[in-house]
Design an enzyme around this catalytic site. Structure first.
Site, PDB file in Angstrom:
ATOM      1  N   ARG A  75       0.840  -1.206   0.000  1.00  0.00           N
ATOM      2  CA  ARG A  75       0.000   0.000   0.000  1.00  0.00           C
ATOM      3  C   ARG A  75       0.876   1.257   0.000  1.00  0.00           C
ATOM      4  NH1 ARG A  75      -0.403   4.627   2.713  1.00  0.00           N
ATOM      5  NH2 ARG A  75      -0.004   3.521   4.648  1.00  0.00           N
ATOM      6  N   ASP A  76       1.520   1.546   1.119  1.00  0.00           N
ATOM      7  CA  ASP A  76       2.308   2.780   1.217  1.00  0.00           C
ATOM      8  C   ASP A  76       3.447   2.749   0.200  1.00  0.00           C
ATOM      9  OD1 ASP A  76       3.157   5.218   2.179  1.00  0.00           O
ATOM     10  OD2 ASP A  76       3.401   4.572   4.247  1.00  0.00           O
ATOM     11  N   HIS A  87       5.574   4.345  12.566  1.00  0.00           N
ATOM     12  CA  HIS A  87       5.492   4.270  11.098  1.00  0.00           C
ATOM     13  C   HIS A  87       6.476   5.334  10.580  1.00  0.00           C
ATOM     14  CE1 HIS A  87       2.974   3.911   7.291  1.00  0.00           C
ATOM     15  NE2 HIS A  87       3.531   5.098   7.095  1.00  0.00           N
ATOM     16  N   HIS A 106       8.991   6.987   8.013  1.00  0.00           N
ATOM     17  CA  HIS A 106       9.571   7.134   6.672  1.00  0.00           C
ATOM     18  C   HIS A 106      11.044   7.513   6.863  1.00  0.00           C
ATOM     19  CE1 HIS A 106       6.022   6.774   3.994  1.00  0.00           C
ATOM     20  NE2 HIS A 106       5.404   6.943   5.146  1.00  0.00           N
ATOM     21  N   CYS A 148       4.486   9.177   0.223  1.00  0.00           N
ATOM     22  CA  CYS A 148       3.083   9.579   0.216  1.00  0.00           C
ATOM     23  C   CYS A 148       2.861  10.577  -0.911  1.00  0.00           C
ATOM     24  CB  CYS A 148       2.707  10.200   1.557  1.00  0.00           C
ATOM     25  SG  CYS A 148       1.027  10.840   1.570  1.00  0.00           S
ATOM     26  N   ASN A 204       9.093   4.166   3.393  1.00  0.00           N
ATOM     27  CA  ASN A 204       9.181   3.755   4.803  1.00  0.00           C
ATOM     28  C   ASN A 204      10.527   3.099   5.033  1.00  0.00           C
ATOM     29  OD1 ASN A 204       6.077   3.280   4.141  1.00  0.00           O
ATOM     30  ND2 ASN A 204       6.323   3.689   6.303  1.00  0.00           N
TER      31      ASN A 204
HETATM   32  P1  HMG Z   1     -13.323  14.077  -1.786  1.00  0.00           P
HETATM   33  O1  HMG Z   1     -13.073  14.375  -3.229  1.00  0.00           O
HETATM   34  O2  HMG Z   1     -13.400  15.199  -0.805  1.00  0.00           O
HETATM   35  O3  HMG Z   1     -14.611  13.116  -1.617  1.00  0.00           O
HETATM   36  O4  HMG Z   1     -12.211  13.090  -1.310  1.00  0.00           O
HETATM   37  P2  HMG Z   1     -16.145  13.384  -1.814  1.00  0.00           P
HETATM   38  O5  HMG Z   1     -16.830  12.669  -0.688  1.00  0.00           O
HETATM   39  O6  HMG Z   1     -16.439  14.826  -2.046  1.00  0.00           O
HETATM   40  O7  HMG Z   1     -16.450  12.579  -3.168  1.00  0.00           O
HETATM   41  C1  HMG Z   1     -15.929  13.017  -4.417  1.00  0.00           C
HETATM   42  C2  HMG Z   1     -15.880  11.854  -5.382  1.00  0.00           C
HETATM   43  O8  HMG Z   1     -14.998  10.857  -4.876  1.00  0.00           O
HETATM   44  C3  HMG Z   1     -17.225  11.148  -5.582  1.00  0.00           C
HETATM   45  O9  HMG Z   1     -17.244  10.657  -6.921  1.00  0.00           O
HETATM   46  C4  HMG Z   1     -17.145   9.963  -4.655  1.00  0.00           C
HETATM   47  O10 HMG Z   1     -17.949   8.894  -5.070  1.00  0.00           O
HETATM   48  C5  HMG Z   1     -15.682   9.603  -4.777  1.00  0.00           C
HETATM   49  P3  HMG Z   1     -17.922  11.496  -8.126  1.00  0.00           P
HETATM   50  O11 HMG Z   1     -19.337  11.713  -7.663  1.00  0.00           O
HETATM   51  O12 HMG Z   1     -17.156  12.793  -8.237  1.00  0.00           O
HETATM   52  O13 HMG Z   1     -17.762  10.598  -9.309  1.00  0.00           O
HETATM   53  N1  HMG Z   1     -15.171   8.891  -3.574  1.00  0.00           N
HETATM   54  C6  HMG Z   1     -14.701   7.645  -3.586  1.00  0.00           C
HETATM   55  N2  HMG Z   1     -14.539   6.743  -4.568  1.00  0.00           N
HETATM   56  C7  HMG Z   1     -14.052   5.540  -4.215  1.00  0.00           C
HETATM   57  N3  HMG Z   1     -13.693   5.205  -2.946  1.00  0.00           N
HETATM   58  C8  HMG Z   1     -13.843   6.090  -1.956  1.00  0.00           C
HETATM   59  C9  HMG Z   1     -14.353   7.371  -2.260  1.00  0.00           C
HETATM   60  N4  HMG Z   1     -14.638   8.447  -1.501  1.00  0.00           N
HETATM   61  C10 HMG Z   1     -15.139   9.371  -2.320  1.00  0.00           C
HETATM   62  N5  HMG Z   1     -13.467   5.759  -0.711  1.00  0.00           N
HETATM   63  C11 HMG Z   1     -11.227  11.412   0.057  1.00  0.00           C
HETATM   64  C12 HMG Z   1     -12.087  12.666   0.025  1.00  0.00           C
HETATM   65  C13 HMG Z   1     -10.861  11.174   1.507  1.00  0.00           C
HETATM   66  C14 HMG Z   1     -12.013  10.245  -0.488  1.00  0.00           C
HETATM   67  C15 HMG Z   1      -9.977  11.663  -0.817  1.00  0.00           C
HETATM   68  O14 HMG Z   1      -9.348  12.802  -0.345  1.00  0.00           O
HETATM   69  C16 HMG Z   1      -9.013  10.516  -0.801  1.00  0.00           C
HETATM   70  O15 HMG Z   1      -9.251   9.476  -1.376  1.00  0.00           O
HETATM   71  N6  HMG Z   1      -7.866  10.684  -0.103  1.00  0.00           N
HETATM   72  C17 HMG Z   1      -6.906   9.621   0.097  1.00  0.00           C
HETATM   73  C18 HMG Z   1      -5.534  10.091  -0.215  1.00  0.00           C
HETATM   74  C19 HMG Z   1      -4.575   8.974   0.033  1.00  0.00           C
HETATM   75  O16 HMG Z   1      -4.845   7.810  -0.223  1.00  0.00           O
HETATM   76  N7  HMG Z   1      -3.377   9.330   0.555  1.00  0.00           N
HETATM   77  C20 HMG Z   1      -2.342   8.377   0.824  1.00  0.00           C
HETATM   78  C21 HMG Z   1      -2.637   7.503   1.988  1.00  0.00           C
HETATM   79  S1  HMG Z   1      -2.306   8.262   3.568  1.00  0.00           S
HETATM   80  C22 HMG Z   1      -0.629   8.026   3.811  1.00  0.00           C
HETATM   81  O17 HMG Z   1       0.074   7.604   2.931  1.00  0.00           O
HETATM   82  C23 HMG Z   1      -0.075   8.301   5.182  1.00  0.00           C
HETATM   83  C24 HMG Z   1       0.177   7.016   5.987  1.00  0.00           C
HETATM   84  O18 HMG Z   1       1.062   6.141   5.301  1.00  0.00           O
HETATM   85  C25 HMG Z   1       0.774   7.359   7.357  1.00  0.00           C
HETATM   86  C26 HMG Z   1       1.982   8.308   7.274  1.00  0.00           C
HETATM   87  O19 HMG Z   1       2.950   7.992   6.559  1.00  0.00           O
HETATM   88  O20 HMG Z   1       1.908   9.324   7.944  1.00  0.00           O
HETATM   89  C27 HMG Z   1      -1.125   6.249   6.243  1.00  0.00           C
HETATM   90 MG    MG Z   2       3.214   6.330   5.301  1.00  0.00          MG
END
Ligand code: HMG
Ligand code: MG
Length: 299
Positions: A14-15, A205, A207, A238, A247
């Site tokens: 994933r990450d 966690h 990086h 990320c 990581n």
């Molecule tokens: P948004 O655009 O604000 O969502 O995104 P919304 O609720 O306004 O919906 C907009 C559109 O997105 C809609 O579709 C929804 O259906 C769709 P449309 O009507 O425009 O066709 N949608 C989805 N589709 C599929 N699956 C879903 C989903 N949710 C909405 N779950 C949202 C808000 C949170 C969804 C967006 O910002 C997002 O997906 N963010 C994730 C970003 C991400 O994955 N970042 C990396 C992971 S975090 C990380 O790496 C850190 C970590 O490793 C720890 C660390 O290192 O610190 C964990």
């Molecule tokens: Mg991470």
């Protein structure tokens, strides 16, 4: 005192892969996950159910989960909202994780809402996950610094962690998202957290952007933390933290744990094979120093 035994949470699929520009096939992802499981890893974050427009690389997570065996390994997934949770449940994820941040800037960039709004959203996710009898892990990002807001106060990390535990997360994974921490800042953070939260409820966690991940992990283990997130071959970064590297490499963590006499249950040479295979698929060297050294010696 160091723990006797440590649990590794492998976040490479994933990450590690979420930031890759070129699409990685379901078969390549599943091969990676199976190699990790064969190496003895018991918890593997296999994908995420986020908006595919935001993170296209994770769009095939349904197909990845569909191809995973029903064995004793915990295959988990990131779920930012109810829509993500429903996708994860339908795909058969055994555990999910919600992810918040300790800085407003990162919360907005990563999940498009404030910290307070994200916590409200997670309450609903928790309830539905609870009904489905699925455990929920909580991430808090930017615990030692934020790419947008700069320094982050340990008090803010404590507040967000406290809320996520209160809503039912079984564990908080403390994300040094951009790898800026050192043992000094890690210890300051843990001084605050451990005054209230037990080390059994915390994971780290780290990086490795500044090469500090292993020392930070060592500092955390000395404070009793016994769950470590890592990414095979040091894959990743990320997409919403520019310049953040992968990581800490799982191979390097396993080497450290073995040297310290801490039980981990992982076959290092099988883990290195998994890292070398995915690195070959991606067409780049394995970033793990341990893997580099041991591959060189055996080659
Ligand atoms: P948004 O655009 O604000 O969502 O995104 P919304 O609720 O306004 O919906 C907009 C559109 O997105 C809609 O579709 C929804 O259906 C769709 P449309 O009507 O425009 O066709 N949608 C989805 N589709 C599929 N699956 C879903 C989903 N949710 C909405 N779950 C949202 C808000 C949170 C969804 C967006 O910002 C997002 O997906 N963010 C994730 C970003 C991400 O994955 N970042 C990396 C992971 S975090 C990380 O790496 C850190 C970590 O490793 C720890 C660390 O290192 O610190 C964990
Ligand atoms: Mg991470």
């Amino acid at each position: 005192m160091l723990p006797n035994s440590v649990k590794l949470v492998e976040v490479g699929p994933r990450d590690g892969l979420q930031n890759e520009k070129h699409a990685i096939s379901v078969a390549d992802k599943v091969a990676l996950i199976q190699r990790l499981a064969n190496a003895g890893v018991k918890h593997i974050e296999a994908g995420s159910f986020v908006n595919p427009k935001w993170v296209p690389q994770m769009a095939n997570s349904e197909a990845v989960f569909a191809a995973l065996p029903d064995d004793e390994v915990c295959y988990s997934a990131l779920t930012p909202n109810l829509q993500g949770l429903d996708r994860a449940l339908a795909a058969g994820a055994k555990e999910v994780a919600v992810f918040a941040a300790a800085s407003e800037g990162f919360s907005q960039k990563n999940i498009n809402c404030s910290i307070a709004d994200s916590l409200k959203r997670f309450e609903a996710v928790m309830q539905r996950a609870n009904d489905a009898k699925i455990r929920v892990r909580g991430y808090v990002s930017c615990v030692l610094g934020c790419p947008y807001d700069g320094s982050v106060s340990p008090q803010k990390v404590l507040e967000v962690s406290r809320e996520m535990l209160a809503m039912g997360c079984y564990e908080i994974s403390l994300g040094d998202t951009i790898g800026v921490g050192t043992p000094a800042s890690m210890n300051r953070l843990l001084d605050g957290l451990l005054a209230e939260i037990s080390p059994e409820q915390l994971a780290v966690h780290c990086h490795d952007t500044y090469g500090q991940a292993l020392v930070n992990i060592y500092a955390a283990m000395l404070r009793g933390i016994a769950t470590i997130d890592s990414s095979v071959a040091g894959l990743g970064g990320c997409p919403y933290a520019k310049g953040a590297s992968g990581n800490v490499a799982s191979e390097d963590v396993v080497y450290l744990l073995s040297g310290l006499g801490i039980h981990h249950g992982i076959d290092l040479s099988a883990l290195i094979d998994a890292g070398n295979a995915i690195s070959a698929t991606l067409g780049r060297p394995n970033q793990s120093r341990t893997a580099q050294a041991l591959t060189e010696q055996s080659g």
